[in-house]
Structures are given as structure tokens and as C-alpha cells.
Design an enzyme around this catalytic site. Structure first.
Site, PDB file in Angstrom:
ATOM      1  CB  CYS A 132      -0.934  -0.018   1.215  1.00 31.89           C
ATOM      2  SG  CYS A 132      -1.942   1.468   1.326  1.00 31.89           S
ATOM      3  CB  CYS A 135      -0.549   2.527   4.007  1.00 33.74           C
ATOM      4  SG  CYS A 135      -2.037   1.853   3.274  1.00 33.74           S
ATOM      5  CG  ASP A 136       3.245   1.258   4.446  1.00 36.38           C
ATOM      6  OD1 ASP A 136       2.815   1.773   5.496  1.00 36.38           O
ATOM      7  OD2 ASP A 136       3.018   0.081   4.121  1.00 36.38           O
TER       8      ASP A 136
END
Ligand code: NDP
Length: 305
Positions: A132, A135-136
Site C-alpha cells: 500500500c 499507507c507507507d
């Protein structure tokens, strides 16, 4: 007892919630541990009709939820662990231990990201390996990263990361993308993105312990091995349907997708919508459409039983 319990809160579940709420059924929506599903982790959604300038995935999900709640949908943040669809009313057991009795159910649990299945990859999930970028990605500002895959997800992740990192290398096992032409062209023309065609990842290496430093690659046509120094590896190689708790209770195909006919499963009163039953289209708008269909089918079932 509930009239209708909707399991999942991506576009399919929330559209089913909107329609069943407007039909006066006061649906109970079980959110799961990833509210909003994959859409909530998507950056800008450019292909959902009605938003000419695009809309953030999380914002779109929030608006869908607000819209369903306005008509009486109720949400619970729990996970479904077990079901009994042989019983009448149907039974849905939650992670907290509570069992819900419901006259109808709509399964909209979506799908989850796949990984390559390498032991070295598994070991480094969360330490440089991710599925992701939204997300990261921020952890890799000004560092080199690799994106694995050639579908739309890989394209979207690469374009998102190109704005943050020093360089993106896309590793794809064939010599053409599976992604839509427009997304593929954007990747090809981005000066911060390099593409390695016909290439697979054989190992993720962490010379600095528990921190990805490099990946070992192999060209599938020439057999030539190489290493690429990267700090992050973003895996974007498709998804598996989240149908685990329903196995043995509704019919699944060989890949685990729920088999449906106009969203109806093989159990009366149980419908399925969105990616958990769709190996083909997998779009937010098609998920929403099938959520609407499932709601109408559930309503019809409740009216006749
Ligand atoms: P896809 O199944 O479309 O693509 C998966 C990619 O991963 C393929 O290129 C595949 O290679 C590759 N792959 C699969 N397994 C492996 C493996 N073991 N090793 C190496 N490579 C592998 O999945 P996506 O998640 O990209 O997309 C799913 C759906 O969602 C699609 O319908 C897509 O259009 C849609 N989507 C749309 C978006 C948008 O329009 N904005 C954004 C994201 C997704 P190969 O091509 O050789 O099979």
C-alpha cells in the site's frame, strides 16, 4: 432480530446500506477491520462518475457512509468470524463473541492484496515491503523504491510514489502492461519511473538487518540475474477475495470468489456484491452498482418471505 446485515464497508457494502436504509430496513453494517475497504487506501479516484476533478478514496467512502446513515443505516466495528446460513433466521457471529440473527445478509467483504510468496518478502513486510503506497509511501521520501506488477494498481502506486521518492523502478514479468492504456502511458512517460520488463523478483535482501536494501532480479527471457538497490518494495500483484468465513456456507469458485446470479448466492436470502464476487471488473463503480443490485434482491426476498 435484524432485517438485513451487510458485511463490509467498501463501495458495495455502503451502496447496499444506502438502498436498504432508504427501503426502511434499518440495515446493520459490519465494518470489518479495514473500514472503507481498498477504496479508503486509494489516493485520487478519477473514474467514479460525478467527480470531474477526481475525489480522494477515503473522502468518497466517508460520503457514502454519511449518505447511508442519513437514512438509518447503523454501523458496528467488528469482524465476522463465522456464519450459519443453514439456520433461519441466518446467524452471523462477530469477533467480540456476539451472534446476530438476521433475516437477510449481503456479503461485501472485498478482496485483499496478494504478495509474491517469497520467504524473504514475508519476513520484511512492514520493514520495507508493503502492498500500500498510500499507507507507507511517505517512509521512502527521496529514497529509491521498486513496484512489482503491471496492472492498474502497480501504475497507480508508481505514479503516487514518483512524487515522493528519488526513483521508482517498476518490475513486470512480461513485456507489456496489463493496466489500462492511459495509466500505462503515464507511467512510461514519467521521468522518475524506469521499467524493467520480463523481470521477476527472486529475493528481497536486507543487508542492514530488518531493513530492505536491495532486490535480486532475474530476466525471464535471458535468465540474467541482477541486483537493484532499493529501500522499499511495493507489491501490486492482484488480490484474493475475502471469502474465508463463508467457505462451505455459500458456493465459491476455484479462486474463492463467491458465485452469484444477479448478486444472489446459492443460499436464499444471502446476496454478495463487489470484489468478493467479481473477478472481472473490480471497479469502485461496478462494486457500488452490484451493492445496489444486492440491496434490491434482499428487499425482494424480504417482501416475499
Ligand atoms: P491485476 O490483476 O489487474 O494485475 C496484477 C498484476 O500483477 C499483473 O500485471 C500480473 O502480471 C502481476 N502479477 C500477478 N501475480 C504475479 C506474480 N506472482 N509475480 C509477478 N507479477 C505478478 O490487479 P490490480 O490490483 O492491478 O487491479 C485489479 C483491478 O482493479 C483491475 O481490474 C484494475 O483495472 C482495477 N484498478 C483500477 C484502478 C483505476 O482505474 N484507477 C486502480 C487500481 C486497480 P500479468 O500481467 O503478467 O498477469
Amino acid at each position: 432480530m435484524e432485517n438485513v446485515t451487510i458485511i463490509g464497508t467498501g463501495p458495495a457494502g455502503l451502496t447496499a446500506a444506502l438502498y436498504t436504509a432508504r427501503a426502511g430496513l434499518r440495515p446493520l453494517v459490519i465494518e470489518g477491520m479495514q473500514p472503507g475497504g481498498q477504496l479508503a487506501a486509494t489516493t485520487t479516484v478519477e473514474n467514479y462518475p460525478g467527480f470531474p476533478k477526481g475525489i480522494g478514496g477515503a473522502e468518497l467512502v466517508l460520503k457514502m457512509r454519511e449518505q447511508a446513515e442519513r437514512f438509518g443505516a447503523r454501523h458496528e466495528m467488528e469482524e465476522v468470524t463465522e456464519v450459519d446460513f443453514g439456520a433461519r433466521p441466518l446467524k452471523v457471529k462477530l469477533s467480540g463473541g456476539r451472534a446476530i440473527e438476521t433475516r437477510a445478509a449481503i456479503i461485501a467483504t472485498g478482496a485483499s492484496a496478494n504478495y509474491l510468496g517469497l520467504p524473504s518478502e514475508r519476513k520484511l513486510i512492514g520493514c520495507g515491503v508493503s502492498a500500500c503506497a498510500t499507507c507507507d509511501g511517505a517512509f521512502y521520501r527521496d529514497l529509491p523504491v521498486a513496484v512489482i506488477g503491471g496492472g492498474d494498481t502497480a501504475m497507480e502506486e508508481s505514479l503516487f510514489l514518483a512524487n515522493l521518492v528519488s526513483k521508482v523502478t517498476v518490475i513486470h514479468r512480461r513485456n507489456e502492461f496489463r493496466a489500462s492504456k492511459i495509466m500505462g502511458e503515464r507511467v512510461k512517460s514519467n521521468p522518475k519511473i524506469e521499467i524493467r520488463w520480463d523481470t521477476v523478483v527472486e529475493e528481497v535482501l536486507d543487508v542492514k538487518k530488518n531493513e530492505v536494501t536491495c532486490i535480486r532480479l532475474r530476466n525471464v527471457k535471458t535468465g540474467q540475474a541482477s541486483e537493484l538497490a532499493v529501500s522499499g518494495v511495493f507489491v501490486a500483484v492482484g488480490h484474493t477475495p475475502n471469502s474465508g468465513p463463508f467457505k462451505g456456507h455459500v458456493a465459491l469458485d476455484e479462486k474463492g470468489f463467491i458465485v452469484t446470479d444477479h448478486t444472489r448466492t446459492d443460499v436464499e436470502g444471502v446476496c454478495a456484491a463487489g470484489d468478493v464476487q467479481d473477478p472481472r471488473y473490480k471497479q469502485a463503480v461496478t462494486a457500488a452498482g452490484s451493492g445496489c443490485m444486492a440491496a434490491l434482491e434482499a428487499e425482494r426476498y424480504l417482501n416475499t418471505h
